[in-house]
Design a protein around this motif. Structure first.
Motif: not given
Length: 429
Positions: A323-351
């Motif tokens: 359930g933990v996403g870790d990807s390059y997602k500079p926009a629309n990340c649901t948690k704080k970014l590290t540069g363009g790196r997005c670490q977040e629980p799964i974004d349910v809009q795709y589900c």
């Protein structure tokens, strides 16, 4: 006499007296019919439940129907339906149950459970108009298709985080046997050659079981459950996908395409390995892209069908992950970014997008275990640890979510989800 006949005084009182009876009667009818509708809703709910109970999973009626070689009435199911119906409405003072009838019929590979009822409701103010009772009539019909055709698409998260020890004991063993106290069995492959010093090999030598090992074994075992559950050889098709073979080329990997050859699917699922990386920290560890995986698997699934025929199967996504996403997602990340790196629980809009297209999603959440000695975990994952299961549950279709730690039995959990899907009757009327 002429004066008496011409006198008009008192007309209002007379007219009021004459109109009072129909006015009260009309109000009484509205009140009593409203009460009758409320009673009908209550009885209809009991009838629906009784019809469902007659063809529920493992009910005597269903067992008898499966044992029948031909179509016909299923006598055992009738008694179950009537007993269940009466038990819910026993001693209800709001109405009198005049008639209850039930029928369970097997026809063309389907079971039909039918419950008919007739009841009377006593009136109150309507009695002024001579109406003492209101009749309530209804029917509940449940269809249980014994041969619903379904395509299952297993999406197995094999990204580096799934290389963590499967149990707290496995995590502790990895931490104790690595110079940097690492809980992850990193799968390092350089130029197509397995690194003998990678922690993935170390885990194997230590006898450590990783999350991906358990998930692969459970996926393989599911094929046996599907094989035992199907009524004919083409009722279920299975497909298996992972997030990719290597970090240098992360994209949906088709381990096995949709097939009715469940033995072939079992063999392929058992061989799912942890995604390889060329070195620790490669590409800033951005290999767990749920958004991309869910989008790409939708392209493989095709149009969701009714399940009534082999050419129009239902489509079920079986998603297994921590359930933990870790990807390059500079926009629309649901948690704080590290540069363009997005670490977040799964974004349910795709589900939700998949579910809106008619797909059902079964989610098996392999509990993300805390890593108290890992600084990365403490800084980035622990702040949203409690949200992970909530998001995974929101991703799932109703009643198709299961959280389990590997030590509790992923294989059993996967089987439970599968049986929930294949043993769901359909209320049709």
């Amino acid at each position: 006499m002429r004066r008496f006949l011409a006198d008009r005084s008192g007309n209002f009182g007379i007219l009021l007296a004459l109109l009072l009876v129909p006015v009260i009667g009309a109000a009484g009818l509205a009140l009593d019919y409203s009460n009758a509708l409320s009673v009908k809703t209550k009885i209809q709910g009991a009838a629906d439940a009784a019809a469902l109970a007659a063809v529920a999973e493992s009910s005597p009626g269903v067992k008898q129907a499966f044992a029948m070689s031909d179509d016909g009435e299923v006598s055992i199911g009738v008694a179950d339906a009537i007993t269940f119906f009466k038990a819910q409405l026993e001693s209800d003072p709001d109405f009198t149950l005049d008639e209850i009838a039930a029928k369970v019929v097997k026809k063309d590979g389907r079971l039909y459970s039918i419950v008919d009822y007739r009841a009377t409701v006593k009136t109150t103010l309507s009695r002024i108009l001579g109406k003492d009772l209101i009749s309530v009539v209804g029917q509940a019909i449940v269809e249980y298709q014994t041969e619903i055709y379904r395509d299952f698409f297993l999406l197995l998260d094999n990204t580096p985080s799934m290389g963590v020890g499967a149990t707290p004991k496995d995590v502790a063993k990895m931490v104790a046997n690595t110079p940097d106290n690492c809980a992850f069995a990193c799968h390092i492959v350089k130029n197509g050659v397995e690194d003998k010093n990678s922690y993935y090999n170390l885990a194997k030598k230590l006898g450590v079981t990783t999350r991906i090992n358990v998930v692969a074994q459970a996926a393989a075992a599911l094929m046996d459950t599907a094989k035992d559950s199907r009524k004919n050889s083409n009722q279920y098709r299975m497909a298996v996908y992972s997030f990719g073979e290597k970090a240098e080329d992360t994209k949906l990997l088709e381990v096995v395409s949709p097939t009715t050859n469940l033995g072939k699917a079992k063999s392929a699922a058992a061989k799912v390995e942890l995604m390889s990386i060329p070195k620790q920290g490669y590409d800033n560890d951005q290999q767990t892209d749920f958004d991309r995986a869910l989008t790409q698997v939708a392209e493989k699934m095709g149009t969701a069908g009714t399940g009534m025929t082999a050419s129009s199967p239902e489509k079920i996504l079986f998603f297994v992950s921590d359930g933990v996403g870790d990807s390059y997602k500079p926009a629309n990340c649901t948690k704080k970014l590290t540069g363009g790196r997005c670490q977040e629980p799964i974004d349910v809009q795709y589900c939700n997008l998949l579910k809106s297209k008619g797909y059902r999603i079964a989610v098996l959440y392999t509990t993300y275990l805390p890593l108290p000695t890992n600084d990365w975990y403490k800084s980035w994952i622990r702040p949203f640890q409690n949200e992970i299961p909530q998001r995974m549950k929101a991703c799932a279709s109703p009643d198709l979510f299961f959280e389990v730690s590997p030590s509790e039995g992923i294989s059993d959990a996967m089987t439970t989800l599968f049986k929930k899907i294949v043993n769901t009757p359909l209320l049709t009327g």
